[in-house]
Design an enzyme around this catalytic site. Structure first.
Site, PDB file in Angstrom:
ATOM      1  N   ARG A 191       0.821  -1.215   0.000  1.00  0.00           N
ATOM      2  CA  ARG A 191       0.000   0.000   0.000  1.00  0.00           C
ATOM      3  C   ARG A 191       0.855   1.265   0.000  1.00  0.00           C
ATOM      4  NH1 ARG A 191      -5.572  -1.382   2.571  1.00  0.00           N
ATOM      5  NH2 ARG A 191      -5.406  -3.613   2.966  1.00  0.00           N
ATOM      6  N   GLU A 452     -10.657  -8.273  -6.852  1.00  0.00           N
ATOM      7  CA  GLU A 452      -9.974  -9.325  -7.607  1.00  0.00           C
ATOM      8  C   GLU A 452     -10.688  -9.733  -8.897  1.00  0.00           C
ATOM      9  OE1 GLU A 452      -8.149  -8.935  -3.863  1.00  0.00           O
ATOM     10  OE2 GLU A 452     -10.260  -9.349  -4.276  1.00  0.00           O
TER      11      GLU A 452
END
Length: 576
Positions: A191, A452
């Site tokens: 991140r 995803e």
């Protein structure tokens, strides 16, 4: 007299009475008048439009000139890559088809990003994540501004310049990593390090590179183990790396093998090889005992390098290890220096084939999990990254094998799309079970805005051109809009069967889900897969061709030829 008569004769044509007595001539005169008017009006319109277009072009030239001056003023450091010209979509993609429906859908996704970001700015600025229903921020990752950093490249790609600049100022003035906080090495890398590096590669602004180096230096002691396999937790202020108690002292596979893209990129951009060396040593260690099927359990001992008896999965805690084997090969531009990543990945894909099962009666393909020799008919939504990975890697095979893996990718994507379509809310649960005679049933029923499936649809659309994947993505986006959008941001669902909402806007919703949706409806030249590789948090990192020296094992020594040359000149290290 003749002259007077001639003059009078001419003046009669301007007398209205002349035409009133001659209707045909009056009609002809009206037609001539209207025609002349239209010609003049059309010409004036063309001139006006031409002037407006010239004005826009002049503005663009001025803006590009200013950018050039900024670069000359010192933004282009020795380690800086070529950056994307920040021009309008129409200018940047003038030679790429951009259909009206794609433009409309892209704008809808952009509006969703503006709504999510504005809510974060209003209620949680500088905090890690927004709780939309209670209208407050929470520090899920130690107060590092996770959502802000995760969203930097999404803002940039969408052309939200004002929002990007405000975020940039916060990074420059308020982002402080000296915190007494036990951080996840994995989450912080994908991140924060990944988000900062991507913002640097896109904008060329060195403040992002400096911050990425700062946080990476704080993470490095995690790799100081007998095997080089890192501990997964480290205190950002004091060091003291360790593993979570619930793993029994073991390191997690995905957490230990999903830092290569970011740390290799950091070495390339800073000229300091230490980051690359740390993360590539992990792959070297794992390859010493890499199994014939390329499938590793989720727990590995960092002191001995041994594998614990635990689950083998392409879902939680296993997934991104396999993803990075492929993507480091792509990041290095598929050269000999990175061929062993590809070789390991292909070995693992043979293992993946052994986990493929199909349901009855509808023959949905899915990836089961494995413990020892036992198979478990369960698939995480997290494993829905696999269709995209298979599609991305298929081109490296010979034609028959490439077709086989691409076909499997399309089958798995259909299953993942039906994870969404099979519920009343049209949003997927966290995982699914497959029982004999039953296609699929929701296991854990929450949805936390995961990306995803959309990620795989993006890759399949880019690589096949099949617009069906755009339609599926649009349906998923509409389900998010219907079920997850509220006045103060976006929330997940506690239960996809009832639609009950939770109170969290995950940072990856801005970093991944909305970005992949935006790119799904953008021309393929926007973040081209020939020039960029996405980390597992969807942060695009510029591809840099690797020509590293290779040791006897075939693995890179971690010293990129260009960075070696630069670092040698600066006296940071010497050849042996």
């Amino acid at each position: 007299m003749a002259r007077s008569r001639s003059s009078a004769s001419r003046w009669r044509y301007v007398n209205p009475a002349y035409y009133l007595k001659r209707p045909k001539r009056l009609a002809l005169l009206l037609i001539l008048f209207v025609s002349a008017t239209l010609v003049v009006w059309d010409r004036q319109t063309l001139v006006r439009e031409h002037e407006e277009e010239l004005s826009k072009l002049n503005d663009e030239v001025t803006r590009l000139h200013n950018m050039l001056e900024e670069i000359k003023a010192g933004q282009s450091g020795a380690g800086k890559l070529n950056v994307i010209d920040k021009v309008s979509d129409a200018s940047r993609n003038s030679n790429v088809p951009d259909e009206p429906i794609d433009m409309q859908r892209r704008e809808k996704v952009k509006d969703a990003m503006i709504h999510a970001w504005s809510s974060y700015e209003k209620y949680a600025w500088g905090h890690d994540e927004l709780q939309p229903q209670s209208k407050n921020g929470v520090d899920s990752f130690g107060g590092l501004g996770a959502t802000l950093i995760d969203a930097l490249d999404t803002l940039y790609i969408m052309g939200l310049d004002e929002q990007f600049q405000r975020a940039r100022e916060w990074v420059a003035e308020s982002l402080d990593f000296n915190r007494n906080y036990d951080a996840s090495v994995f989450e912080t890398t994908i991140r924060v390090v990944g988000g900062l590096l991507s913002a640097y590669d896109l904008s060329g602004d060195k403040v992002f590179l400096e911050k990425a180096k700062d946080i990476a230096d704080r993470l490095l002691p995690a790799w100081d183990t007998p095997t080089g396999i890192p501990y997964n937790i480290i205190n950002l202020a004091h060091g003291n790396p360790h593993n979570p108690g619930w793993t029994g002292g073991d390191s997690i596979l995905a957490d230990s093998g999903t830092e290569q893209l970011e740390f290799i990129a950091l070495s390339q951009r800073t000229g300091d090889p230490k980051y690359q060396q740390k993360v590539e040593n992990v792959i070297l260690e794992l390859n010493k005992t890499f199994p014939p099927d390329g499938l590793l359990p989720i727990y590995i001992n960092p002191n001995r390098g041994t594998r614990s008896y635990s689950t083998i999965t392409f879902g939680a805690m296993g997934d991104s290890f396999y993803e990075y084997l492929l993507k480091v090969w792509i990041q290095g531009n598929k050269t000999t220096a990175v061929k062993h990543y590809r070789e390991m990945w292909e070995t693992s894909m043979k293992g993946l084939l052994s986990l493929v099962r199909r349901t009855t009666p509808s023959s949905f393909a899915y990836l089961c999990e494995k413990i020892g020799s036992s198979l478990i008919d369960k698939m995480d939504e997290l494993a829905c990254f696999a269709p995209g990975m298979l599609a991305l890697g298929s081109s490296g095979y010979a034609p028959d094998e490439a077709k086989r893996y691409l076909s499997l990718a399309e089958e798995l994507a259909w299953t993942c799309y039906n994870f969404y379509q099979s519920t009343p809310t049209k949003l997927a649960g966290e995982n699914y079970f497959f029982n004999s005679g039953q296609d699929m049933s929701v296991g854990t029923s929450w949805n936390i805005l995961r990306p995803e499936t959309v990620e795989s649809l993006f890759y399949l659309w880019r690589l096949t051109g099949n617009k069906t994947y755009q339609e599926w993505g649009w349906n998923i986006f509409q389900a998010f809009e219907k079920n997850s959008r509220i006045e103060t941001g976006y929330v997940g669902l506690k239960d996809v069967t009832t639609g009950i909402k939770d109170n969290m806007m995950q940072s990856f919703f801005l970093a991944e889900t909305l970005k992949y949706l935006y790119l799904l409806f953008s021309p393929s030249s926007v973040i081209s897969l020939d020039e960029w590789v996405f980390n597992t948090e969807a942060h695009p990192i510029k591809i840099v061709t690797r020509h590293d020296q290779v040791d006897n094992s075939g693995f890179s020594d971690g010293k990129h030829s260009e960075t070696r040359s630069r670092a040698r000149k600066e006296g940071r290290f010497h050849d042996n």
